[in-house]
Design an enzyme around this catalytic site. Sequence first.
Site, short mmCIF file in Angstrom:
data_model
loop_
_atom_site.label_atom_id
_atom_site.label_comp_id
_atom_site.label_asym_id
_atom_site.label_seq_id
_atom_site.Cartn_x
_atom_site.Cartn_y
_atom_site.Cartn_z
N LYS A 73 0.82 -1.21 0.00
CA LYS A 73 0.00 0.00 0.00
C LYS A 73 0.85 1.26 0.00
CE LYS A 73 -4.31 -1.60 2.00
NZ LYS A 73 -5.25 -1.55 3.13
N LYS B 10 -6.12 -9.74 -5.36
CA LYS B 10 -7.24 -9.98 -4.46
C LYS B 10 -8.46 -9.12 -4.82
CE LYS B 10 -7.49 -8.00 -0.42
NZ LYS B 10 -7.43 -7.52 0.97
N LYS C 244 -12.11 -4.35 -1.53
CA LYS C 244 -13.20 -3.40 -1.57
C LYS C 244 -12.76 -1.97 -1.79
CE LYS C 244 -14.44 -3.78 3.21
NZ LYS C 244 -13.25 -3.51 4.03
P1 AMP Z 1 -11.20 -5.95 5.00
O1 AMP Z 1 -12.14 -5.71 3.88
O2 AMP Z 1 -9.78 -5.78 4.57
O3 AMP Z 1 -11.55 -5.21 6.23
O4 AMP Z 1 -11.35 -7.48 5.36
C1 AMP Z 1 -12.33 -8.02 6.22
C2 AMP Z 1 -12.20 -9.53 6.22
O5 AMP Z 1 -12.48 -10.05 4.92
C3 AMP Z 1 -10.77 -10.00 6.56
O6 AMP Z 1 -10.86 -11.18 7.34
C4 AMP Z 1 -10.17 -10.31 5.23
O7 AMP Z 1 -9.16 -11.28 5.27
C5 AMP Z 1 -11.38 -10.83 4.46
N1 AMP Z 1 -11.23 -10.60 3.02
C6 AMP Z 1 -11.12 -9.39 2.41
N2 AMP Z 1 -11.00 -9.54 1.07
C7 AMP Z 1 -11.00 -10.89 0.84
C8 AMP Z 1 -10.90 -11.69 -0.34
N3 AMP Z 1 -10.76 -11.14 -1.55
N4 AMP Z 1 -10.94 -13.03 -0.19
C9 AMP Z 1 -11.09 -13.60 1.02
N5 AMP Z 1 -11.19 -12.90 2.17
C10 AMP Z 1 -11.15 -11.56 2.09
#
Ligand code: AMP
Length: 336
Positions: A112, A197, A200
């Site tokens: 990042k 990946k 979001k």
């Molecule tokens: P975040 O959106 O980064 O806050 O992630 C929230 C949760 O979703 C965390 O446990 C991440 O590891 C999981 N996560 C986010 N993006 C992915 C993805 N593309 N595949 C699987 N898990 C994800």
Amino acid sequence: MARIFSGIKPTGHLTLGNYLGAVRQWVDADQHRADALFCVVDLHALTVDHDPARVRRLSRQAATLLLAAGLDPGLCTLFVQSHVDEHTRLAYVLECTATDGEMRRMIQYKEKSARERAAGGSVRLSLLTYPVLMAADILAYGADEVPVGDDQAQHVELTRDLAVRFNQRYGRTFAVPKAVLPLVAARVMDLQDPTSKMGKSHAETAGIVYLLDESDVVRKKIMRAVTDSGSEVVYDREAQPGVANLLEILAGCTGRKPMEVAAEYSSRGSSYGALKKDTAEAVVELLRPIRDRHAQLCADPSYVDGVLREGAGRARGLARPTVDAAYRAIGLLPPV
Ligand code: AMP
Ligand code: TRP
């Protein structure tokens, strides 16, 4: 009973990756088998360029969506990170336990910060220290397990290291947690770029399925997913990342193994087209009830407020004694 903690950042709309990688386990398993706390980690959303009104909106939306996805406030505790002061209180003490080298080695920081610098921007200091705040989130509650997607495994490893180090130096204060990853779909990839990946916060959205996307939009995104050269459906993440991703998604939606799903298609001699169509329908069916329930909950914001208020109250009560104990152990004079 085991204690479980996990969190989600309000940096964008929740995606299919969030759901399959994390939220689904929280809903289907974790809240039923343990004392589980789930947190909208809004402080973490301030580590990158942000719009205050948007973070506020997305925090509420994330909490509402988690309830829509099936978190039950009768079974688990749902709250917003900034409503509980103990997180930042503990983070400072853990900053005095971690090293700067450790922080700079975090993959997510490296990626990042490099991206930000390449775009001519500056890097917030909180982006560097963010894994310490995440460690505080977890350690404040004495969590044993942290259900997350694959991208968070390194941060949970760091959390373990900090807990062990603190305990060794200052006396046993923290439980040492472990990451729990889903067997399938621990890393859902972007449909347009299956080597990165599904995230979001990405600007380009054609490869990202959002939980609130309308069914037609979901179908379109999945039918347009990038697949690989060749035509036989095989599960090979290296050689055929696009097809492997669809297989993971379909397997994740239907509770099967990607290998088994692949074998079915290849034994029938089915093409990528059939796989895409089935994946699209499976995702549409998965998301429809969540979207409907989200709409109902949006009509009743005071219900969501009540859940968050109660959640924060319970969370405060749980975290306070642990954080107080850490303050005493590290040498801070208790208030007189
Ligand atoms: P975040 O959106 O980064 O806050 O992630 C929230 C949760 O979703 C965390 O446990 C991440 O590891 C999981 N996560 C986010 N993006 C992915 C993805 N593309 N595949 C699987 N898990 C994800
Ligand atoms: N860092 C996590 C992510 O980006 C979110 C998070 C913050 C988290 N604190 C946490 C996850 C504590 C699990 C436990 O996805």
